[in-house]
Write a protein that holds these residues in place. Structure first.
Motif, PDB file in Angstrom:
ATOM      1  N   SER B  40       0.884  -1.248   0.167  1.00 55.27           N
ATOM      2  CA  SER B  40      -0.021   0.153   0.012  1.00 55.27           C
ATOM      3  C   SER B  40       0.790   1.366  -0.052  1.00 55.27           C
ATOM      4  CB  SER B  40      -0.868   0.029   1.146  1.00 55.27           C
ATOM      5  OG  SER B  40      -0.105   0.279   2.242  1.00 55.27           O
ATOM      6  N   ALA B  41       0.169   2.204  -0.421  1.00 58.70           N
ATOM      7  CA  ALA B  41       0.934   3.885  -0.497  1.00 58.70           C
ATOM      8  C   ALA B  41       1.409   4.028   0.952  1.00 58.70           C
ATOM      9  CB  ALA B  41       0.227   4.638  -1.004  1.00 58.70           C
ATOM     10  N   GLU B  42       0.473   3.707   2.126  1.00 57.88           N
ATOM     11  CA  GLU B  42       0.859   4.034   3.411  1.00 57.88           C
ATOM     12  C   GLU B  42       2.093   3.137   3.784  1.00 57.88           C
ATOM     13  OE1 GLU B  42      -2.126   3.365   2.371  1.00 57.88           O
ATOM     14  OE2 GLU B  42      -3.342   4.963   2.782  1.00 57.88           O
ATOM     15  N   ASP B  43       2.284   1.736   3.341  1.00 57.23           N
ATOM     16  CA  ASP B  43       3.315   1.058   3.931  1.00 57.23           C
ATOM     17  C   ASP B  43       4.536   1.790   3.006  1.00 57.23           C
ATOM     18  OD1 ASP B  43       1.770  -0.714   4.835  1.00 57.23           O
ATOM     19  OD2 ASP B  43       2.061  -2.344   3.534  1.00 57.23           O
ATOM     20  N   PHE B  44       4.617   2.112   2.055  1.00 58.98           N
ATOM     21  CA  PHE B  44       5.546   2.929   1.413  1.00 58.98           C
ATOM     22  C   PHE B  44       6.145   4.119   2.108  1.00 58.98           C
ATOM     23  CE2 PHE B  44       7.537   6.060  -1.616  1.00 58.98           C
ATOM     24  CZ  PHE B  44       8.675   5.339  -2.083  1.00 58.98           C
ATOM     25  N   LEU B  45       5.097   4.884   2.369  1.00 61.68           N
ATOM     26  CA  LEU B  45       5.325   6.139   2.909  1.00 61.68           C
ATOM     27  C   LEU B  45       6.214   5.906   4.418  1.00 61.68           C
ATOM     28  CD1 LEU B  45       2.400   8.673   2.704  1.00 61.68           C
ATOM     29  CD2 LEU B  45       4.783   8.913   2.037  1.00 61.68           C
ATOM     30  N   SER B  46       5.852   4.936   5.120  1.00 60.30           N
ATOM     31  CA  SER B  46       6.262   4.669   6.488  1.00 60.30           C
ATOM     32  C   SER B  46       7.545   4.258   6.426  1.00 60.30           C
ATOM     33  CB  SER B  46       5.426   3.784   7.132  1.00 60.30           C
ATOM     34  OG  SER B  46       5.434   2.694   6.570  1.00 60.30           O
ATOM     35  N   ALA B  47       7.977   3.766   5.142  1.00 59.77           N
ATOM     36  CA  ALA B  47       9.218   3.297   5.149  1.00 59.77           C
ATOM     37  C   ALA B  47      10.197   4.165   4.299  1.00 59.77           C
ATOM     38  CB  ALA B  47       9.332   1.952   4.212  1.00 59.77           C
ATOM     39  N   TRP B  48       9.544   5.152   3.523  1.00 56.65           N
ATOM     40  CA  TRP B  48      10.376   6.293   2.883  1.00 56.65           C
ATOM     41  C   TRP B  48      11.042   7.364   3.474  1.00 56.65           C
ATOM     42  CZ3 TRP B  48       9.259  11.528   2.039  1.00 56.65           C
ATOM     43  CH2 TRP B  48       9.991  12.329   1.021  1.00 56.65           C
ATOM     44  N   ASN B  49      11.838   7.770   3.022  1.00 56.64           N
ATOM     45  CA  ASN B  49      12.642   8.969   3.432  1.00 56.64           C
ATOM     46  C   ASN B  49      13.702   9.559   2.391  1.00 56.64           C
ATOM     47  OD1 ASN B  49      15.578   8.316   3.549  1.00 56.64           O
ATOM     48  ND2 ASN B  49      14.909   6.747   5.174  1.00 56.64           N
ATOM     49  N   SER B  50      14.030  10.777   2.373  1.00 54.81           N
ATOM     50  CA  SER B  50      14.453  11.177   1.304  1.00 54.81           C
ATOM     51  C   SER B  50      15.851  10.921   1.055  1.00 54.81           C
ATOM     52  CB  SER B  50      14.522  12.911   1.851  1.00 54.81           C
ATOM     53  OG  SER B  50      15.353  13.063   2.672  1.00 54.81           O
ATOM     54  N   GLU B  51      16.353  10.054   1.647  1.00 50.94           N
ATOM     55  CA  GLU B  51      17.670   9.320   1.705  1.00 50.94           C
ATOM     56  C   GLU B  51      17.458   8.399   0.423  1.00 50.94           C
ATOM     57  OE1 GLU B  51      20.502  10.929   3.379  1.00 50.94           O
ATOM     58  OE2 GLU B  51      18.719  12.173   3.650  1.00 50.94           O
ATOM     59  N   ARG B  52      16.359   7.893   0.525  1.00 48.95           N
ATOM     60  CA  ARG B  52      16.217   6.641  -0.505  1.00 48.95           C
ATOM     61  C   ARG B  52      16.284   7.034  -2.285  1.00 48.95           C
ATOM     62  NH1 ARG B  52      13.517   2.265   2.094  1.00 48.95           N
ATOM     63  NH2 ARG B  52      14.368   2.246   4.112  1.00 48.95           N
ATOM     64  N   THR B  53      17.301   6.303  -2.660  1.00 45.45           N
ATOM     65  CA  THR B  53      17.467   6.493  -4.047  1.00 45.45           C
ATOM     66  C   THR B  53      17.037   5.460  -5.046  1.00 45.45           C
ATOM     67  OG1 THR B  53      19.582   5.119  -4.114  1.00 45.45           O
ATOM     68  CG2 THR B  53      19.778   7.567  -3.422  1.00 45.45           C
ATOM     69  N   GLY B  54      16.607   5.886  -6.348  1.00 43.42           N
ATOM     70  CA  GLY B  54      15.995   4.642  -7.199  1.00 43.42           C
ATOM     71  C   GLY B  54      14.895   5.237  -7.600  1.00 43.42           C
ATOM     72  N   CYS B  55      13.983   4.422  -7.936  1.00 43.81           N
ATOM     73  CA  CYS B  55      12.826   4.958  -8.768  1.00 43.81           C
ATOM     74  C   CYS B  55      11.607   4.113  -8.213  1.00 43.81           C
ATOM     75  CB  CYS B  55      12.805   4.773  -9.975  1.00 43.81           C
ATOM     76  SG  CYS B  55      12.625   2.947 -10.856  1.00 43.81           S
ATOM     77  N   VAL B  56      10.334   4.642  -8.320  1.00 40.30           N
ATOM     78  CA  VAL B  56       9.293   4.019  -7.700  1.00 40.30           C
ATOM     79  C   VAL B  56       8.286   3.428  -8.846  1.00 40.30           C
ATOM     80  CG1 VAL B  56       6.895   4.551  -6.464  1.00 40.30           C
ATOM     81  CG2 VAL B  56       9.143   5.727  -5.906  1.00 40.30           C
ATOM     82  N   LEU B  57       7.847   2.294  -8.740  1.00 41.58           N
ATOM     83  CA  LEU B  57       6.686   1.550  -9.547  1.00 41.58           C
ATOM     84  C   LEU B  57       5.630   1.765  -8.817  1.00 41.58           C
ATOM     85  CD1 LEU B  57       8.356  -1.497 -11.314  1.00 41.58           C
ATOM     86  CD2 LEU B  57       7.487   0.706 -12.176  1.00 41.58           C
ATOM     87  N   LEU B  58       4.412   2.474  -9.411  1.00 47.40           N
ATOM     88  CA  LEU B  58       3.314   2.780  -8.448  1.00 47.40           C
ATOM     89  C   LEU B  58       2.177   2.336  -9.403  1.00 47.40           C
ATOM     90  CD1 LEU B  58       2.329   4.162  -6.073  1.00 47.40           C
ATOM     91  CD2 LEU B  58       2.788   6.418  -6.916  1.00 47.40           C
ATOM     92  N   ASP B  59       1.254   1.744  -8.853  1.00 45.93           N
ATOM     93  CA  ASP B  59      -0.155   1.228  -8.991  1.00 45.93           C
ATOM     94  C   ASP B  59      -1.087   2.559  -8.892  1.00 45.93           C
ATOM     95  OD1 ASP B  59      -1.978  -0.400 -10.148  1.00 45.93           O
ATOM     96  OD2 ASP B  59      -2.695  -1.235  -8.225  1.00 45.93           O
ATOM     97  N   ILE B  60      -1.840   2.586  -9.743  1.00 48.74           N
ATOM     98  CA  ILE B  60      -2.892   3.775  -9.613  1.00 48.74           C
ATOM     99  C   ILE B  60      -4.105   3.235  -8.525  1.00 48.74           C
ATOM    100  CG2 ILE B  60      -4.731   5.090 -10.938  1.00 48.74           C
ATOM    101  CD1 ILE B  60      -2.364   5.844 -12.132  1.00 48.74           C
ATOM    102  N   ARG B  61      -4.511   2.456  -8.948  1.00 47.87           N
ATOM    103  CA  ARG B  61      -5.915   1.996  -7.919  1.00 47.87           C
ATOM    104  C   ARG B  61      -5.564   1.112  -6.995  1.00 47.87           C
ATOM    105  NH1 ARG B  61     -11.411   0.554 -10.917  1.00 47.87           N
ATOM    106  NH2 ARG B  61     -10.532   2.002 -12.089  1.00 47.87           N
ATOM    107  N   MET B  62      -5.527   1.572  -5.559  1.00 49.71           N
ATOM    108  CA  MET B  62      -5.038   0.772  -4.506  1.00 49.71           C
ATOM    109  C   MET B  62      -6.183   1.063  -3.488  1.00 49.71           C
ATOM    110  SD  MET B  62      -0.954   0.915  -4.267  1.00 49.71           S
ATOM    111  CE  MET B  62      -0.909   2.730  -4.362  1.00 49.71           C
ATOM    112  N   GLU B  63      -6.353   0.223  -2.366  1.00 46.69           N
ATOM    113  CA  GLU B  63      -7.086   0.315  -0.988  1.00 46.69           C
ATOM    114  C   GLU B  63      -6.334   1.592  -0.423  1.00 46.69           C
ATOM    115  OE1 GLU B  63      -9.730  -1.223   0.198  1.00 46.69           O
ATOM    116  OE2 GLU B  63      -9.948  -2.216  -1.843  1.00 46.69           O
ATOM    117  N   GLY B  64      -7.016   2.184   0.155  1.00 50.97           N
ATOM    118  CA  GLY B  64      -6.541   3.399   0.863  1.00 50.97           C
ATOM    119  C   GLY B  64      -6.090   4.479   0.006  1.00 50.97           C
ATOM    120  N   MET B  65      -4.809   5.014   0.256  1.00 55.71           N
ATOM    121  CA  MET B  65      -4.256   6.116  -0.666  1.00 55.71           C
ATOM    122  C   MET B  65      -4.193   5.501  -2.207  1.00 55.71           C
ATOM    123  SD  MET B  65      -0.958   8.375   0.028  1.00 55.71           S
ATOM    124  CE  MET B  65      -1.291   9.017   1.533  1.00 55.71           C
TER     125      MET B  65
END
Lengths: 205, 205
Positions: B40-65
């Motif tokens: 979920s988007a929430e899971d990613f957010l809680s793990a994310w910080n601005s130090e993380r490098t790379g790229c995001v593959l992001l589904d459009i339609r998800m439960e929650g955010m």
DNA sequence: CGACGTATTGGGGTTATCCACAATAGGGAA
DNA sequence: TTCCCTATTGTGGATAACCCCAATACGTCG
């Protein structure tokens, strides 16, 4: 169809559907935006030249050359004219491809008039600011073109932060000669100090 | 799910479909690309910080955010992480909106594995070059932050191409003092000449 | 209070830049 | 051939920049 106004911002509407041409043309004119219409990509191309300012509204599917083909051709020829694609039957990959190649927008017909006008106004603004940027870059390049070979060489070394003495050494000429070239190139570039020169040239080149 | 590797380029895959997570995760790992998955988007957010490098593959339609909501949030928080949208049921306006907001790509599922890997590699390259650019800009800003008020004032006037005499006059201090500040700021900024300083600062500010 | 950082200024010397006056030399255009 | 542009160099002086040594003054932090 209105006569083209030279050097004035215009919307170039390229669509093989006469009803669309008429209605959108009327829409823009009523907003005070000059609009020229073309029934095919070929028609537009024969009227186009790089002096034309404004933006292009481009249908995707047309007889003869398609919208994306025309778009690619314009970019190959160096045009940065903002292009808004208009389509009645577009799909996601088509939209993604167009935008990633630098299209300004991708709009599905039928579209909201106000939104379209807004997008066109944004595109016209972009074109204007792009042209301002290019023309200042062009004037700098024109000045560089006026320099002699030696002056250009000296300029490079000045921008490298080197002393006249060092420059003289590297170019195997006397310091006095370097001073002369330096003064001449400052003159031609329209600057009084090396700092101004650096600011004028940093980023490009 | 692989443990995050600090400061290494990674693909962050955010999708609520476990089958997709498993298959794409396997795909990237098999290409030597580290991949972390989030349901979920929430899971990613809680793990994310601005130090993380790379790229995001992001589904459009998800439960929650939703994907676009997460994307907007990341941009608001100043992240420039390239985002590739993945969707099984996207439409043209959605794709156009995402790309115009700065998404790196917008891909429909099911997608070709090789193409997706290519796009990811491009996104990783973009992230790396963006980070290089930002970090050099940051180091310049850090240096500017170390300057005293007077040094900054003198720097401004030096960049305006003014003589020490004029600077002294404008700041109502002696020429000698200007020379001292000038030498100190050149030192702190790590340059030896005003030209280098101009090149370092032209564009920003 | 004393150390430290910042701002300030002076003397004096070296180096670099900027310029005016002056001159030589080769290539291309009229 | 003459004229113009480009490149080249010199002398000599005015101005600006760069630096070492040295000192005073103010505010902050232990």
């Amino acid at each position: 169809m209105t006569l083209p106004i030279a050097h004035a911002p215009n919307v170039y509407l390229v669509d093989d559907d006469e009803a669309i041409r008429d209605s959108l043309s009327w829409l823009f004119q009523s907003c005070g935006i000059t609009c020229q219409t073309y029934a095919s990509a070929e028609d537009f191309l024969s009227a186009w030249n790089s002096e034309r300012t404004g933006c292009v509204l481009l249908d995707i599917r047309m007889e003869g050359m398609s919208g994306p083909e025309l778009f690619n051709l314009l970019r190959e020829r160096g045009s940065t004219l903002p292009v808004i694609f208009l389509t009645g039957h577009g799909d996601v990959p088509m939209a993604v491809s167009a935008l990633k190649k630098g299209a300004f927008d991708f709009v599905e017909k039928p579209c909201n008039d106000n939104e379209l006008v807004d997008r066109v106004i944004e595109a016209l603004k972009l074109d204007a600011s792009q042209r301002a940027a290019t023309s200042s870059a062009d004037s700098v390049n024109a000045r560089i073109a006026e320099l002699t070979t030696r002056e250009r060489q000296v300029m490079e070394l000045v921008l490298a932060g080197k002393f006249n003495k060092v420059i003289a050494d590297e170019l195997q000429i006397s310091m006095r000669t370097v001073e002369v070239h330096r003064a001449n190139l400052f003159d031609k570039m329209g600057v009084k100090t090396a700092v101004e020169l650096a600011q004028m040239l940093t980023g490009r080149r």
